[in-house]
Design an enzyme around this catalytic site. Structure first.
Site, PDB file in Angstrom:
ATOM      1  N   SER A 166       0.818  -1.207   0.000  1.00 34.99           N
ATOM      2  CA  SER A 166       0.000   0.000   0.000  1.00 34.99           C
ATOM      3  C   SER A 166       0.857   1.264   0.000  1.00 34.99           C
ATOM      4  O   SER A 166       0.335   2.377   0.021  1.00 34.99           O
ATOM      5  CB  SER A 166      -0.934   0.003   1.209  1.00 34.99           C
ATOM      6  OG  SER A 166      -0.199  -0.167   2.407  1.00 34.99           O
ATOM      7  N   HIS A 171     -40.070  23.719 -10.889  1.00 36.23           N
ATOM      8  CA  HIS A 171     -40.025  22.935 -12.136  1.00 36.23           C
ATOM      9  C   HIS A 171     -39.201  23.648 -13.209  1.00 36.23           C
ATOM     10  O   HIS A 171     -39.420  23.430 -14.397  1.00 36.23           O
ATOM     11  CB  HIS A 171     -41.435  22.658 -12.693  1.00 36.23           C
ATOM     12  CG  HIS A 171     -42.435  22.232 -11.667  1.00 36.23           C
ATOM     13  ND1 HIS A 171     -42.741  20.913 -11.422  1.00 36.23           N
ATOM     14  CD2 HIS A 171     -43.184  22.955 -10.793  1.00 36.23           C
ATOM     15  CE1 HIS A 171     -43.646  20.840 -10.451  1.00 36.23           C
ATOM     16  NE2 HIS A 171     -43.928  22.073 -10.054  1.00 36.23           N
ATOM     17  N   LYS A 179     -16.468  31.518 -27.787  1.00 37.78           N
ATOM     18  CA  LYS A 179     -16.918  30.778 -26.608  1.00 37.78           C
ATOM     19  C   LYS A 179     -16.209  31.198 -25.321  1.00 37.78           C
ATOM     20  O   LYS A 179     -15.024  31.475 -25.291  1.00 37.78           O
ATOM     21  CB  LYS A 179     -16.670  29.268 -26.814  1.00 37.78           C
ATOM     22  CG  LYS A 179     -17.537  28.642 -27.876  1.00 37.78           C
ATOM     23  CD  LYS A 179     -18.963  28.425 -27.415  1.00 37.78           C
ATOM     24  CE  LYS A 179     -19.038  27.386 -26.360  1.00 37.78           C
ATOM     25  NZ  LYS A 179     -19.639  26.148 -26.751  1.00 37.78           N
ATOM     26  N   ASN A 233     -16.516  29.233 -21.755  1.00 36.67           N
ATOM     27  CA  ASN A 233     -17.194  28.076 -21.161  1.00 36.67           C
ATOM     28  C   ASN A 233     -17.057  28.034 -19.637  1.00 36.67           C
ATOM     29  O   ASN A 233     -16.007  28.358 -19.101  1.00 36.67           O
ATOM     30  CB  ASN A 233     -16.623  26.778 -21.754  1.00 36.67           C
ATOM     31  CG  ASN A 233     -16.943  26.653 -23.229  1.00 36.67           C
ATOM     32  OD1 ASN A 233     -17.989  27.109 -23.688  1.00 36.67           O
ATOM     33  ND2 ASN A 233     -16.032  26.045 -23.978  1.00 36.67           N
ATOM     34  N   GLN A 271      -7.544  -2.144   3.966  1.00 37.33           N
ATOM     35  CA  GLN A 271      -6.508  -1.347   3.305  1.00 37.33           C
ATOM     36  C   GLN A 271      -7.078  -0.604   2.093  1.00 37.33           C
ATOM     37  O   GLN A 271      -6.508   0.376   1.637  1.00 37.33           O
ATOM     38  CB  GLN A 271      -5.346  -2.259   2.887  1.00 37.33           C
ATOM     39  CG  GLN A 271      -4.202  -1.556   2.195  1.00 37.33           C
ATOM     40  CD  GLN A 271      -2.975  -2.443   2.108  1.00 37.33           C
ATOM     41  OE1 GLN A 271      -2.301  -2.677   3.108  1.00 37.33           O
ATOM     42  NE2 GLN A 271      -2.702  -2.968   0.924  1.00 37.33           N
TER      43      GLN A 271
HETATM   44  N1  ARG Z   1      -1.283  -1.317   5.287  1.00 36.73           N
HETATM   45  C1  ARG Z   1      -2.213  -1.852   6.196  1.00 36.73           C
HETATM   46  C2  ARG Z   1      -3.578  -1.169   6.014  1.00 36.73           C
HETATM   47  O1  ARG Z   1      -3.604  -0.157   5.429  1.00 36.73           O
HETATM   48  C3  ARG Z   1      -1.742  -1.656   7.584  1.00 36.73           C
HETATM   49  C4  ARG Z   1      -2.301  -2.648   8.555  1.00 36.73           C
HETATM   50  C5  ARG Z   1      -1.763  -3.992   8.270  1.00 36.73           C
HETATM   51  N2  ARG Z   1      -2.135  -4.934   9.276  1.00 36.73           N
HETATM   52  C6  ARG Z   1      -1.983  -6.219   9.133  1.00 36.73           C
HETATM   53  N3  ARG Z   1      -2.368  -6.989  10.080  1.00 36.73           N
HETATM   54  N4  ARG Z   1      -1.474  -6.755   8.046  1.00 36.73           N
HETATM   55  O2  ARG Z   1      -4.607  -1.643   6.441  1.00 36.73           O
END
Ligand code: ARG
Length: 455
Positions: free
Chosen positions: A20, A153, A280, A282, A319
């Site tokens: 992430s 309306h 124009k 816009n 996540q």
């Molecule tokens: N990157 C994870 C999230 O955004 C963090 C938490 C991860 N926890 C876990 N038990 N793998 O949710």
């Protein structure tokens, strides 16, 4: 971070679906604030030595400055912001870094970081809405007695005042603001210290970390603390309603700025030209604001769908919360700022508004009310007589005030010349003195109330 249990590293696809860091790097500041508060609390409780805690807290500031300075090397192998920060901390301060994760888990850590981020966005939305309300009040003050057609309306209904129309949006945005304020109060409980899900055996002080991070109190149930995303959902649902209001107003600005209406002129600063049609101008900003509801409602639906059916406590599904909220928050902030700028810069075309206010038999209700008030006619009969007069004017191709008294008498012999007073649009709006009505005096009272509230 968990090499002990594993013989092999993850597949490349596993790493790609799991990581992430590409988006949660936006939580760096909140992550470091949370970790610094956690370390200070661990030391105060005698769980960490003061020198370890000091090394951690200083090292975290170095990490933050590297991230803010753009020199930090983010690693996908380290999955997320939490592990990226901790790993760099280890490089900077060595052994004490490994003690930071005592008595917490990434589950309470991410819930805390994300709450801090969403809370900031609630504050930003409240500030953005306040600025927009002030811009609307400015327009309302300038035009408390400019007349324009009021619609139902999207057909001409009764004359209203420009100030009244602007103040209607102030009411809407004020409700949005109070929803954000309300949600902010409810969300302001700190998950930190819930650990993975069950709490911890270390003698932590959750009240101390809650206070240090500006929360009102620690959240009361550790299972709930790590699995709750209501705060994000409340942010999104409130943002959705706000985006709906912005969309309605934007639609009016698109209509009002068209050549057919010419109620307003939008400033060059919030308009664009056409690459092919030289004439124009816009209303792109208004159109984009009108559209933002799409992605914001989309985010709201997406996160609700992610959360439905999740058993307690944390699941990795969660996540998927961040990108939705990040996107919605970025776009809500932009839409609020663009709307505020557009409102401040736009010019009402007062003469056009007034001409439109008087056309389309807009004072027919005033005429019917006059028949009731002066001739003591039952309202239903007055409605009928007025309808006949409208029909007569329509046949003659004129408006109600253009009918002669003889024309009027062809429908009803008791009408007197006094009637012409109520057929004028300024008299019409001035007569609507009921509380919350469109009379300039009522509009000024609304403006005064709001200026006092916002002061
Ligand atoms: N990157 C994870 C999230 O955004 C963090 C938490 C991860 N926890 C876990 N038990 N793998 O949710």
């Amino acid at each position: 971070m968990w090499g002990g249990r594993f013989a092999a590293g993850p597949d490349a696809i596993m790493e790609a679906i799991n990581a992430s860091i590409g988006f949660d790097k936006r939580l760096a500041k909140q992550d470091i604030d949370g970790s610094r508060a956690h370390a200070a609390m661990l030391a105060a409780q005698g769980i960490l030595t003061d020198s370890d805690a000091e090394a951690i807290r200083e090292g975290l500031l170095t990490v933050l400055s590297e991230i803010e300075g753009g020199t930090f090397q983010f690693s996908t192998a380290l999955e997320d912001i939490h592990m990226n920060v901790e790993s760099r901390l280890k490089e900077i301060v060595g052994e004490p870094a490994g003690r930071l994760h005592t008595a917490r888990s990434r589950n309470d850590q991410v819930a805390t970081d994300f709450k801090l981020w969403v809370r900031e966005q609630m504050d930003a939305a409240i500030a953005g809405l306040t600025a927009l309300m002030q811009a609307l009040i400015g327009q309302a003050e300038a035009g408390a007695d400019w007349v324009m057609p009021g619609f139902t309306h999207l057909q001409t209904a009764q004359p209203v005042t420009w100030g009244h129309h602007m103040m209607a949006y102030v009411e809407m945005f004020a409700r949005d603001r109070s929803r954000f304020e309300d949600a902010r109060k409810r969300m302001n409980e700190c998950p930190l210290g819930a650990a993975a899900l069950a709490g911890t055996s270390f003698p932590i002080d959750r009240h101390a970390t809650a206070t240090a991070l500006g929360f009102d109190r620690p959240s009361a149930n550790s299972l709930d603390a790590v699995s709750d995303r209501d705060f994000a959902l409340e942010y999104l649902s409130t943002a959705t309603i706000c985006a709906m209001h912005l969309s309605r107003f934007a639609e009016e600005l698109v209509i009002w700025s068209s050549a057919q209406f010419r109620f307003v002129t939008l400033s060059d600063r919030f308009s664009t030209g056409s690459s092919i049609m030289p004439q124009k101008k816009n209303p792109d900003a208004a159109e984009l604001i009108r559209a933002k509801i799409g992605r914001i409602l989309g985010a709201n639906v997406a996160l609700l769908t992610v959360m439905k059916g999740l058993p307690l406590a944390y699941s990795k599904d969660m996540q998927e919360d961040k990108e939705q909220v990040f996107d919605a928050a970025d776009n809500l902030a932009l839409a609020l700022a663009a709307m505020e700028g557009m409102v401040r810069d736009m010019t009402a075309n007062v003469a056009n508004l007034e001409a439109a206010a008087g056309s389309g038999f807009s004072t027919a209700t005033d005429l019917a009310d006059w028949l009731v008030r002066v001739l003591d006619m039952p309202f239903r009969d007055a409605h009928h007589v007025t309808g006949a007069l409208v029909k007569l004017a329509e046949d003659k191709g004129c408006d109600l005030p253009d009918l002669s008294l003889d024309d009027m008498h062809s429908v009803n012999g008791q009408i007197t010349a006094d009637v012409y007073q109520v057929l004028g649009v300024h008299n019409s709006v001035a007569s609507r003195m009921s509380y919350g009505g469109t009379a300039p005096a009522q509009v000024r009272a609304q403006i005064t109330r709001w200026k006092e509230t916002l002061a």
